[in-house]
Design an enzyme around this catalytic site. Structure first.
Site, short mmCIF file in Angstrom:
data_model
loop_
_atom_site.label_atom_id
_atom_site.label_comp_id
_atom_site.label_asym_id
_atom_site.label_seq_id
_atom_site.Cartn_x
_atom_site.Cartn_y
_atom_site.Cartn_z
N LYS A 83 0.85 -1.19 0.00
CA LYS A 83 0.00 0.00 0.00
C LYS A 83 0.89 1.24 0.00
CE LYS A 83 -4.25 1.01 2.56
NZ LYS A 83 -4.90 0.76 3.85
O1 G3P Z 1 -9.51 1.84 4.85
C1 G3P Z 1 -9.10 3.09 5.30
C2 G3P Z 1 -9.51 3.27 6.70
O2 G3P Z 1 -8.68 2.55 7.56
C3 G3P Z 1 -9.67 4.66 7.11
O3 G3P Z 1 -10.83 4.68 7.80
O4 G3P Z 1 -12.45 5.53 9.42
O5 G3P Z 1 -10.01 6.06 9.68
O6 G3P Z 1 -11.35 7.12 7.87
P1 G3P Z 1 -11.17 5.93 8.75
#
Ligand code: G3P
Length: 217
Positions: A83
């Protein structure tokens, strides 16, 4: 739509894998921090549980550093997806790593143009962050729809991995639009099964069943 689970919590991954709910896993530095585990160890353990792609994120900011980290991460297991962030250096690293035959997930995508660049750089997955756009009052789902249109217009093979999925509605909306994959935390995946009318209906069935005085076993 493929389901990836967005976590480095091995127990949650095992539970959902046993139910056939896990086609892959995504992690990021914040999720590794939350797990309290060493990135190489926990990622290896996850790759032993899940046969599908397991994203492990680089942390260098320059392309050379990302490429070196990506190569090291890719050695963990054949199903590692490296990634990299959607920066100019991230795109350079994406091109080199994907030309070497590694799966690459380009993350932190917030615009259709960024997604176009990732596809041209050979990304296996593009990760548009739906929830974080919603956070700033921009409709994250519109971005998923725009990328779907662009990729279909030109037959790009990069898979749309709807990320930063926070609600059950995000999941169904991403599926309606035709995202190839969605990644969500275990608790969001569990919530997909819940419906108040299911609970209410079950309660009524059980009350009536009691009245019959019967037993199945
Ligand atoms: O897949 C990406 C994720 O880990 C981010 O999620 O909820 O931290 O915006 P969030």
């Amino acid at each position: 739509m493929k389901f990836f689970v967005d976590t480095a919590d091995v127990e949650a991954i095992k539970e959902l894998t046993a139910l056939g709910m896990v086609d892959g896993v995504t992690t990021n530095p914040s999720l590794i921090m939350k797990s309290g585990r060493d990135i190489l160890e926990v990622t290896k353990e996850i790759c032993e549980i899940v046969a599908g792609p397991v994203s492990a994120e680089t942390v260098a900011l320059d392309a050379e550093g990302m490429i070196a980290e990506g190569r090291k991460l890719a050695k963990i297991a054949p199903n590692i997806t490296v990634k990299v962030p959607l920066t100019w250096d991230g795109l350079k690293a994406c091109k080199v790593l994907s030309d070497e035959g590694h799966m690459v997930n380009v993350t932190l995508c917030f615009s259709a143009n960024q997604a176009l660049l990732a596809a041209k750089a050979g990304a296996t997955f593009i990760s548009p962050f739906v929830g974080r756009l919603d956070d700033i009052n921009v409709d994250g789902m519109e971005l998923i729809a725009d990328i779907r249109t662009i990729y279909d217009n030109y037959d790009f093979k990069t898979q749309i991995l709807a990320a930063s999925i926070r609600t059950v509605n995000h999941v169904s909306q991403a599926a309606m639009i035709g995202a190839d994959v969605m990644t969500a935390p275990p608790e969001v995946i569990r919530k997909l099964a819940a419906h108040p009318l299911t609970d209410k209906g079950l309660e009524a069935f059980l009350k009536d069943w009691e009245k019959t005085g019967q037993k199945i076993l």
